[in-house]
Structure formats: structure tokens, C-alpha cells
Design a protein around this motif. Structure first.
Motif, PDB file in Angstrom:
ATOM      1  N   ARG A 161     116.960 127.404  28.015  1.00  0.00           N
ATOM      2  CA  ARG A 161     116.237 126.689  29.569  1.00  0.00           C
ATOM      3  C   ARG A 161     117.216 126.772  30.423  1.00  0.00           C
ATOM      4  O   ARG A 161     118.390 126.058  30.596  1.00  0.00           O
ATOM      5  N   LEU A 162     116.683 126.141  31.515  1.00  0.00           N
ATOM      6  CA  LEU A 162     117.244 126.289  32.679  1.00  0.00           C
ATOM      7  C   LEU A 162     116.698 125.284  34.373  1.00  0.00           C
ATOM      8  O   LEU A 162     116.005 125.232  33.759  1.00  0.00           O
ATOM      9  N   ASP A 163     117.554 124.950  34.218  1.00  0.00           N
ATOM     10  CA  ASP A 163     116.803 124.004  36.187  1.00  0.00           C
ATOM     11  C   ASP A 163     118.047 124.673  36.863  1.00  0.00           C
ATOM     12  O   ASP A 163     118.175 125.089  37.055  1.00  0.00           O
ATOM     13  N   ASP A 164     117.082 124.448  38.170  1.00  0.00           N
ATOM     14  CA  ASP A 164     118.693 124.633  39.555  1.00  0.00           C
ATOM     15  C   ASP A 164     119.359 124.056  39.699  1.00  0.00           C
ATOM     16  O   ASP A 164     120.181 125.355  40.182  1.00  0.00           O
ATOM     17  N   ASP A 165     120.103 123.210  38.862  1.00  0.00           N
ATOM     18  CA  ASP A 165     121.320 122.820  38.876  1.00  0.00           C
ATOM     19  C   ASP A 165     121.873 123.131  37.317  1.00  0.00           C
ATOM     20  O   ASP A 165     122.971 122.868  37.447  1.00  0.00           O
ATOM     21  N   TRP A 166     120.930 123.339  36.627  1.00  0.00           N
ATOM     22  CA  TRP A 166     121.943 123.926  35.449  1.00  0.00           C
ATOM     23  C   TRP A 166     120.744 124.675  33.944  1.00  0.00           C
ATOM     24  O   TRP A 166     119.590 124.794  34.480  1.00  0.00           O
ATOM     25  N   SER A 167     122.090 124.774  33.417  1.00  0.00           N
ATOM     26  CA  SER A 167     121.266 125.882  32.577  1.00  0.00           C
ATOM     27  C   SER A 167     121.888 125.317  31.276  1.00  0.00           C
ATOM     28  O   SER A 167     122.825 124.535  30.798  1.00  0.00           O
ATOM     29  N   GLU A 168     120.765 125.339  29.287  1.00  0.00           N
ATOM     30  CA  GLU A 168     121.172 125.206  28.364  1.00  0.00           C
ATOM     31  C   GLU A 168     121.518 126.020  27.888  1.00  0.00           C
ATOM     32  O   GLU A 168     121.105 127.485  27.928  1.00  0.00           O
ATOM     33  N   VAL A 169     122.775 126.536  26.878  1.00  0.00           N
ATOM     34  CA  VAL A 169     123.237 127.489  26.383  1.00  0.00           C
ATOM     35  C   VAL A 169     122.753 127.299  25.072  1.00  0.00           C
ATOM     36  O   VAL A 169     123.625 126.003  24.596  1.00  0.00           O
ATOM     37  N   LEU A 170     122.281 128.222  24.766  1.00  0.00           N
ATOM     38  CA  LEU A 170     122.645 128.054  22.539  1.00  0.00           C
ATOM     39  C   LEU A 170     123.010 128.872  22.298  1.00  0.00           C
ATOM     40  O   LEU A 170     123.758 130.153  22.555  1.00  0.00           O
ATOM     41  N   LEU A 171     123.630 128.069  21.479  1.00  0.00           N
ATOM     42  CA  LEU A 171     125.155 128.904  21.048  1.00  0.00           C
ATOM     43  C   LEU A 171     124.732 129.592  19.980  1.00  0.00           C
ATOM     44  O   LEU A 171     123.783 129.267  18.574  1.00  0.00           O
ATOM     45  N   VAL A 172     125.869 130.117  19.439  1.00  0.00           N
ATOM     46  CA  VAL A 172     125.668 131.600  18.581  1.00  0.00           C
ATOM     47  C   VAL A 172     125.469 130.982  16.577  1.00  0.00           C
ATOM     48  O   VAL A 172     124.762 130.838  16.666  1.00  0.00           O
ATOM     49  N   SER A 173     126.194 129.492  16.770  1.00  0.00           N
ATOM     50  CA  SER A 173     126.177 129.052  15.798  1.00  0.00           C
ATOM     51  C   SER A 173     125.262 127.924  15.957  1.00  0.00           C
ATOM     52  O   SER A 173     124.871 127.236  14.742  1.00  0.00           O
ATOM     53  N   ASP A 174     123.750 127.804  16.802  1.00  0.00           N
ATOM     54  CA  ASP A 174     122.912 127.335  16.753  1.00  0.00           C
ATOM     55  C   ASP A 174     122.472 127.790  15.627  1.00  0.00           C
ATOM     56  O   ASP A 174     121.854 128.839  14.991  1.00  0.00           O
ATOM     57  N   PRO A 175     121.236 127.005  14.748  1.00  0.00           N
ATOM     58  CA  PRO A 175     120.398 127.190  13.423  1.00  0.00           C
ATOM     59  C   PRO A 175     119.347 128.572  14.189  1.00  0.00           C
ATOM     60  O   PRO A 175     118.361 129.201  13.530  1.00  0.00           O
ATOM     61  N   GLU A 176     118.872 127.558  15.391  1.00  0.00           N
ATOM     62  CA  GLU A 176     117.821 128.860  15.691  1.00  0.00           C
ATOM     63  C   GLU A 176     118.146 130.333  16.784  1.00  0.00           C
ATOM     64  O   GLU A 176     118.125 131.715  17.075  1.00  0.00           O
ATOM     65  N   SER A 177     120.003 130.877  16.311  1.00  0.00           N
ATOM     66  CA  SER A 177     119.989 131.576  17.560  1.00  0.00           C
ATOM     67  C   SER A 177     120.667 133.207  15.994  1.00  0.00           C
ATOM     68  O   SER A 177     119.978 133.051  15.055  1.00  0.00           O
ATOM     69  N   GLY A 178     119.821 134.014  16.778  1.00  0.00           N
ATOM     70  CA  GLY A 178     120.039 135.106  16.079  1.00  0.00           C
ATOM     71  C   GLY A 178     121.049 136.926  17.105  1.00  0.00           C
ATOM     72  O   GLY A 178     120.800 136.360  17.856  1.00  0.00           O
ATOM     73  N   VAL A 179     121.904 136.708  16.408  1.00  0.00           N
ATOM     74  CA  VAL A 179     123.129 137.919  17.156  1.00  0.00           C
ATOM     75  C   VAL A 179     122.652 139.103  16.075  1.00  0.00           C
ATOM     76  O   VAL A 179     123.190 139.768  14.938  1.00  0.00           O
ATOM     77  N   ALA A 180     122.572 140.583  16.631  1.00  0.00           N
ATOM     78  CA  ALA A 180     122.749 141.545  15.869  1.00  0.00           C
ATOM     79  C   ALA A 180     124.387 142.108  16.325  1.00  0.00           C
ATOM     80  O   ALA A 180     125.112 141.983  16.996  1.00  0.00           O
ATOM     81  N   VAL A 181     124.946 141.951  14.903  1.00  0.00           N
ATOM     82  CA  VAL A 181     126.147 142.039  14.785  1.00  0.00           C
ATOM     83  C   VAL A 181     126.588 143.339  14.084  1.00  0.00           C
ATOM     84  O   VAL A 181     126.242 144.255  13.385  1.00  0.00           O
ATOM     85  N   ARG A 182     127.935 143.683  14.039  1.00  0.00           N
ATOM     86  CA  ARG A 182     128.725 144.998  13.460  1.00  0.00           C
ATOM     87  C   ARG A 182     129.715 143.912  12.858  1.00  0.00           C
ATOM     88  O   ARG A 182     130.504 143.896  13.802  1.00  0.00           O
TER      89      ARG A 182
END
Lengths: 324, 157
Positions: A161-182
Motif C-alpha cells: 500500500r502507499l500514500d503520496d510520499d511513502w510506500s509500504e513494502v511487503l517483504l518476501v519473508s512476510d507470511p502473506e507473501s507468495g512468490v513463484a520461484v525456481r
């Protein structure tokens, strides 16, 4: 009686002394000799006193020297502290410069031309369920939700999520994160999910068939099959494996980028062209990578995503059916 | 004071005198040996006062005096006179002792100047009034220090 005698003696001595002084005033030779002898006799006492006084003076001077040396030492210590602080700041600037150069080099590559450089300003990680950071670029800089975040040439996460001057970055290690990897060497694919069972820098790769040759230290890269992350970006390294079922592994992957080693990041639009950014090549066992040693991937060594690949995390490949 | 204490004080005074000699311009103004002579006189014992003044004054003559007998006469006279007064008045208290130091310092220079005039000798202590007063002040201070040193140990009497 005693008092009278004392007075008498005093008067006699006084007269003698006056006579002595008178004789000296007349410069009688015998009195001169007597004076000389008397001075010679008592001279040693005075010499001793002068010696003692000289010693005391030396002690005083040494004390002053010690005090002066102490003050000088204090000044030098303050100077050393100041110079060390400046030196540390200069070293920090060198490191920052190197990181920014890496960022610039990355921005020069295809697909990264629209990337926005941002600085991590806050660690938003809290409790076991959240691994996120805030960066100092937002909507005003053109950033949109879903942009991927790259740091040190490796995938860090994506804008949540973000605002005008900042953004929140969900890290790869966050429990809600999912990344297709190889898996970089054997090319089998899977979904890397954040977790809270291990250290905060760990994510898990589940349902990997046991017939896959996986070893600790192997690199894991994005597959691009989720259509979100570009393929070939380094994500992390295999650190542990455990039997998930009789047929599959659950693999613990230590992410290459975490809050502890994130300072400047690149915010990249997710629609960039498929590209490959493989991890450091080839060695089966990769030593643990300290901050700052992650090598920037080089493009052009991985295949493009298959046509018709799923469009979101978690929908890319079903667990246990990772394509080789 | 016992003769041993007087001797120790005299040695201390000699060392102090040597130290003060290292101080330029003003070091020569003070005379710690005179303070010891005064201290020896404060209990009121005439023999002790007389011989202490004679010996220490003679030593000063040997070291610093323009001629023999000058300091000896001066200090012996001062100490003996003070001992006579002290035999009638309690001089061991701080105020009388300080007063005695001041008077002794003033008288010492006065006697020396008078003797120099008597024998037509140009003494090296012919001062202006301010210098004289400075010497009196310096010797009073030194005398007070010695007095406190002795009185604190309770060995003045």
C-alpha cells in the motif's frame, strides 16, 4: 635565678655579637677568616637544603608535566574520537555510493528504466505475522501498488500500500507473501511463502518432490510464472530441508534481502518485460551471504515464462506440481 | 617544644627557605627561620628561645647575612624578648601568636636596619615602607603556617 642567669647570658652574647659585628665593620682580618670558616661549616647544610628544594621543584615540574600530558592526552583522545567518527561516516558514504552505483547500473538494464530509487525509512515488522518496511517514495513519484522491490540485485518484496510520499513494502519473508520461484540449477519451480516458524529472514518452499536434487546453499530465483515478478531475480538460498510428506520436501529458504540489509531499494513496475536475473552461478553449495555480498544477477540466462501462465501469486502452480 | 621538634622545624624552615629562594622577586622576603625562633619563644622558656634565635640567626648569617651576627643578634633578641613576654602572658593562643609573628617580622627588619646604621654598613635589607610591609606580611603568613603545623600536633607547649 634561672631567669636572671638567662638574661645575663643573653646580654653577654648580645655584646659579643655586637663586638663581632663591629670588628667586621672595621674589617679586622681574623673576623674575616672566622666568617669564612663559619660559612664553610654551615654551607653543607644549605647545600643539602638546596638539594632537597631542587628535588621538590623537580617533583613539582614533573607533576606539571604529568598534568600537561594528561590534558594533552585528553585533547588527543577527543581528536581521535572525532576523526574516527568522520572516518566511519566516510566509510558509510563509500558503502552508500557503492550501493547507489549498483542501483544505477540496475536502472540501466532493460525493464528497469522506470524504476524509482527509494530509501528504507522504517521497519514495519511486528510480531510473527508481519515483515514489511516503509520507503520514502510514493504515489507522487509514480509508484503504484504491486510494484516489485529490488535491493542489492535481489527480490525484496512488493509494494503493498502507499500514500503520496511513502510506500509500504511487503517483504518476501512476510507470511502473506507468495512468490513463484525456481531452483536455479535444477529448474524445478514452486511457490515460496513467507513464514513465521523460523528466523524472520526465512521463507518456505513447500511440496518439492523428493526426487529433486536439492542441497543447502542452492540459489532460488523468481520463475516469472506468477506474472508479477520478472524471472531470474535472486530470492534466496536453501538453508534447510525437511520431509513434508513421504513424497515431498519442505525447504527453508533464507531470503537474500531482509530488513537488516536494506537501505536503498529499487521500486520497479511489475509490467516490465520478462527477463532473467540469475543468482551467482553454479556452485552447488553457496556460502551464507553477508550483507553487501549479493552479486547482481546478469540477464539472459533463464527462459521466459510459459505462455498462459497464471496471473497471480498462488495461482501459478499448484503445490506438488512444480514444472521442471 | 622539645629541642628535637625545634630541630625538625628548623630543617623544614631551611628547606622552605631554599624553596622560596626559587621564587623570583618575592622569595627572599620571607624568613621561615624567624618563624621557628618565634615559635620557640611562645612557651616562655628563655633559654630555649635565646639559643634557638642565636643558632638559627647564626645559620642565616652564614648563608644570607651581609656579615656575621646580624641575624643572630636580631633573632636572639626577638626570641628572648618574646619569651619574657610569654612568661607573663599566654602567647600560645592563635591571636597572640599571630601578633607575635607580625611584630617579630617587623622588628627583625628594624633591628637589622638599625644595626646597619650603627656600624655604618649598608645592609642588603634597607627597604622602602611597602617592601617592609610586604616582608612583614610574608613572614606573618609563614609564621601562621608553622604555628598551625605545630599547634595541630599539640606540641607547641
Amino acid at each position: 635565678m634561672g631567669e636572671r642567669l638567662a638574661t645575663l647570658v643573653y646580654v653577654l652574647i648580645a655584646i659579643l655579637l655586637l663586638a663581632l659585628m663591629a670588628a667586621q665593620a672595621q674589617r679586622i682580618e681574623s673576623t674575616e677568616a672566622m666568617t669564612t670558616a663559619f660559612r664553610s661549616t654551615t654551607g653543607s647544610i644549605w647545600q643539602g637544603a638546596v638539594g632537597v628544594a631542587g628535588g621538590l621543584r623537580q617533583i613539582g615540574e614533573n607533576y606539571q608535566l604529568i598534568v600537561g600530558a594528561r590534558e594533552e592526552r585528553q585533547r588527543l583522545m577527543e581528536r581521535i574520537n572525532r576523526l574516527e567518527a568522520e572516518n566511519a561516516r566516510a566509510a558509510e558514504l563509500v558503502q552508500e555510493n557503492r550501493r547507489l552505483r549498483e542501483m544505477l547500473a540496475l536502472r540501466g538494464e532493460p525493464g528497469f528504466s522506470q524504476a524509482v530509487v527509494a530509501r528504507v525509512v522504517a521497519d514495519l515488522s511486528s510480531g510473527p505475522l508481519r515483515r514489511a518496511v516503509r520507503v520514502d517514495r510514493g504515489r507522487r513519484d509514480g509508484v503504484l501498488p504491486g510494484w516489485i522491490v529490488v535491493a542489492r540485485g535481489a527480490l525484496a518484496g512488493r509494494v503493498n500500500r502507499l500514500d503520496d510520499d511513502w510506500s509500504e513494502v511487503l517483504l518476501v519473508s512476510d507470511p502473506e507473501s507468495g512468490v513463484a520461484v525456481r531452483h536455479q540449477l535444477d529448474r524445478f519451480a514452486g511457490i515460496l511463502r513467507g513464514g513465521n516458524r523460523g528466523p524472520s529472514t526465512f521463507a518456505r518452499l513447500e511440496y518439492v518432490p523428493r526426487d529433486q536434487a536439492v542441497a543447502v546453499g542452492d540459489a532460488v530465483v523468481t520463475s516469472g510464472l506468477d506474472g508479477v515478478y520478472p524471472p531470474g531475480l535472486l530470492v534466496g538460498y536453501v538453508r534447510d530441508m525437511a520431509g513434508d510428506s513421504p513424497l515431498t520436501w519442505r525447504i527453508a529458504v533464507e531470503v537474500a534481502v531482509d530488513v537488516s540489509n536494506m537501505e536503498e531499494v529499487l521500486l520497479v513496475p511489475p509490467t516490465m518485460k520478462p527477463r532473467t536475473r540469475p543468482a551467482p552461478p553454479s556452485a552447488r553449495v553457496q556460502p551464507a551471504s553477508p550483507p553487501g555480498t549479493v552479486t547482481a544477477p546478469t540477464p539472459g540466462t533463464a527462459s521466459a515464462p510459459a505462455p498462459g501462465a497464471a496471473s497471480g501469486p498462488g495461482a501459478t502452480t499448484a503445490p506438488g506440481t512444480a514444472a521442471r | 617544644m622539645t629541642p628535637l621538634r625545634v630541630l625538625l622545624l628548623a630543617l623544614l624552615a631551611v628547606v622552605l627557605k631554599a624553596l622560596l629562594a626559587l621564587v623570583p622577586q618575592v622569595g627572599w622576603l620571607s624568613d621561615p627561620l624567624l618563624a621557628v625562633s618565634v615559635l620557640a619563644a611562645l612557651p616562655g622558656r628563655r633559654w630555649a628561645a635565646m639559643f634557638t634565635g642565636l643558632v638559627l640567626g647564626g645559620f642565616e648569617d652564614a648563608m644570607f647575612g651581609p656579615w656575621l651576627g646580624l641575624h643572630a643578634f636580631s633573632q636572639m633578641t626577638i626570641a628572648f624578648t618574646l619569651s619574657i613576654i610569654a612568661s607573663k602572658v599566654d602567647m600560645l593562643q592563635p591571636f597572640p601568636a599571630t601578633l607575635a609573628m607580625t611584630v617579630a617580622a617587623f622588628a627583625d627588619w628594624g633591628i637589622q636596619i638599625g644595626l646597619a646604621a650603627l656600624f655604618n654598613r649598608t645592609a642588603d635589607v634597607v627597604p622602602g615602607p611597602f617592601l617592609w610591609l610586604a616582608a612583614v606580611a610574608a613572614n606573618t603568613i609563614v609564621g601562621i603556617l608553622f604555628y598551625r603545623l605545630v599547634a595541630r600536633r599539640g606540641s607547641l607547649a
